[in-house]
Design a protein around this motif. Sequence first.
Motif, mmCIF file in Angstrom:
data_model
loop_
_atom_site.group_PDB
_atom_site.id
_atom_site.type_symbol
_atom_site.label_atom_id
_atom_site.label_comp_id
_atom_site.label_asym_id
_atom_site.label_seq_id
_atom_site.Cartn_x
_atom_site.Cartn_y
_atom_site.Cartn_z
ATOM 1 N N ARG A 168 0.844 -1.197 0.000
ATOM 2 C CA ARG A 168 0.000 0.000 0.000
ATOM 3 C C ARG A 168 0.877 1.245 0.000
ATOM 4 O O ARG A 168 1.884 1.306 0.704
ATOM 5 C CB ARG A 168 -0.941 0.027 1.203
ATOM 6 C CG ARG A 168 -1.980 1.139 1.100
ATOM 7 C CD ARG A 168 -3.123 0.959 2.084
ATOM 8 N NE ARG A 168 -4.222 1.880 1.759
ATOM 9 C CZ ARG A 168 -5.193 1.633 0.901
ATOM 10 N NH1 ARG A 168 -5.235 0.471 0.272
ATOM 11 N NH2 ARG A 168 -6.123 2.528 0.651
ATOM 12 N N ARG A 169 0.473 2.205 -0.804
ATOM 13 C CA ARG A 169 1.125 3.522 -0.841
ATOM 14 C C ARG A 169 0.127 4.515 -0.280
ATOM 15 O O ARG A 169 -0.948 4.725 -0.871
ATOM 16 C CB ARG A 169 1.527 3.860 -2.272
ATOM 17 C CG ARG A 169 2.337 5.146 -2.403
ATOM 18 C CD ARG A 169 2.857 5.258 -3.834
ATOM 19 N NE ARG A 169 3.489 6.529 -4.087
ATOM 20 C CZ ARG A 169 4.746 6.827 -3.785
ATOM 21 N NH1 ARG A 169 5.508 5.928 -3.187
ATOM 22 N NH2 ARG A 169 5.262 8.016 -4.074
ATOM 23 N N PHE A 170 0.473 5.110 0.841
ATOM 24 C CA PHE A 170 -0.465 5.962 1.576
ATOM 25 C C PHE A 170 0.011 7.406 1.519
ATOM 26 O O PHE A 170 1.116 7.729 1.946
ATOM 27 C CB PHE A 170 -0.555 5.476 3.027
ATOM 28 C CG PHE A 170 -1.345 6.384 3.931
ATOM 29 C CD1 PHE A 170 -2.703 6.559 3.752
ATOM 30 C CD2 PHE A 170 -0.719 7.066 4.969
ATOM 31 C CE1 PHE A 170 -3.438 7.396 4.587
ATOM 32 C CE2 PHE A 170 -1.438 7.905 5.814
ATOM 33 C CZ PHE A 170 -2.797 8.067 5.613
ATOM 34 N N ILE A 171 -0.844 8.289 0.977
ATOM 35 C CA ILE A 171 -0.559 9.729 0.957
ATOM 36 C C ILE A 171 -1.079 10.298 2.265
ATOM 37 O O ILE A 171 -2.280 10.274 2.528
ATOM 38 C CB ILE A 171 -1.224 10.411 -0.244
ATOM 39 C CG1 ILE A 171 -0.713 9.788 -1.550
ATOM 40 C CG2 ILE A 171 -0.964 11.909 -0.222
ATOM 41 C CD1 ILE A 171 -1.471 10.238 -2.779
ATOM 42 N N PHE A 172 -0.175 10.807 3.097
ATOM 43 C CA PHE A 172 -0.567 11.212 4.440
ATOM 44 C C PHE A 172 -1.440 12.451 4.446
ATOM 45 O O PHE A 172 -1.140 13.461 3.823
ATOM 46 C CB PHE A 172 0.659 11.473 5.327
ATOM 47 C CG PHE A 172 0.264 12.061 6.663
ATOM 48 C CD1 PHE A 172 -0.259 11.250 7.650
ATOM 49 C CD2 PHE A 172 0.334 13.426 6.887
ATOM 50 C CE1 PHE A 172 -0.683 11.786 8.848
ATOM 51 C CE2 PHE A 172 -0.082 13.976 8.088
ATOM 52 C CZ PHE A 172 -0.597 13.147 9.079
ATOM 53 N N SER A 173 -2.531 12.378 5.184
ATOM 54 C CA SER A 173 -3.284 13.526 5.668
ATOM 55 C C SER A 173 -4.132 13.016 6.822
ATOM 56 O O SER A 173 -4.365 11.810 6.953
ATOM 57 C CB SER A 173 -4.175 14.144 4.581
ATOM 58 O OG SER A 173 -5.320 13.340 4.355
ATOM 59 N N LYS A 174 -4.580 13.939 7.654
ATOM 60 C CA LYS A 174 -5.444 13.549 8.778
ATOM 61 C C LYS A 174 -6.687 12.824 8.267
ATOM 62 O O LYS A 174 -7.063 11.759 8.781
ATOM 63 C CB LYS A 174 -5.840 14.789 9.577
ATOM 64 C CG LYS A 174 -6.802 14.494 10.727
ATOM 65 C CD LYS A 174 -7.268 15.789 11.397
ATOM 66 C CE LYS A 174 -8.372 15.529 12.405
ATOM 67 N NZ LYS A 174 -8.895 16.764 12.997
ATOM 68 N N THR A 175 -7.320 13.378 7.242
ATOM 69 C CA THR A 175 -8.541 12.765 6.702
ATOM 70 C C THR A 175 -8.264 11.376 6.145
ATOM 71 O O THR A 175 -9.013 10.429 6.408
ATOM 72 C CB THR A 175 -9.143 13.659 5.606
ATOM 73 O OG1 THR A 175 -9.444 14.934 6.162
ATOM 74 C CG2 THR A 175 -10.418 13.053 5.040
#
Length: 295
Positions: A168-175
Amino acid sequence: MIKQRTIAKSVDSVGIGLHKGKPIKLRLEPLDVNSGILFYREDQGVTIPLHPDNIVDTQMATVIGKDGVTVSTIEHFLSALYAYGIDNLRVVLNDNEMPIMDGSAASFCMMLDEAGIEEQSAGKRILRIKKTIKVSDGDKYVSLHPSENALFDFTIRFNHPVIAEQHRRFIFSKTNFINEISRARTFGFLKEVQYLRSKNLALGGSLENAIVLDDNKVLNPEGLRFDDEFVRHKILDAIGDLKVLGMPILGEYKAFAGSHDLNHKLTVALLKEVDAYEVITLKVNESLSFAKSFA
């Protein structure tokens, strides 16, 4: 300028400790600017600042300690703090581990929502990665790379029919964290749980707070929350382990079969390479996307 954050009011909760199986009281309290994250063992009267130097064990969880007093299994909680952009906070406990809650970070996100977020007067410190740092153990590795975005890229491989290989490639943001990562639960194998219990560990572990697998299948009657819940939880762990640095990272984290131990070694290696990073206070217009990630 992006501002430091604490919580708007104190909040309390009670949950079971994973290893002792006993109820643990947890209270979160606001702190002033530049205080950092402080763990306070009220039963011992000892304060443990969050810092890589204070990580004392990474075998089964991330454990922080000072003067022989420890707090275990802090990583799920820390991942929620990272996602909500909390810089200053006192964490008050009456025992030596964080409550396991449901094995994810969702309950801690709910606590932070209840407390509310307060922006403070000082600018938020960001750790910008300037050159690649990598820590390996055989073919397993964790690494940090320069990037103008906050990314987490994780691959796991298990010799188990339910898990196999997941990426998995996760683009960080709170949401994104709340929607994609926060509910992913820790997992373990039935034979490991049985061994741990023989050692008086994992006494609080159950199908209520972990995914448990036998040799062929998931034993939890409700099944998985995501098809790739296992790699999502590994990203959750990594975010929590990097929170030990005390500030968010502007860069890309990549891992294959990463662990708490490798993540800790990565934070230590990074701080030793003084030309590999810089601590900056970002103005919003310098990195609007990064500023928005904590909205």
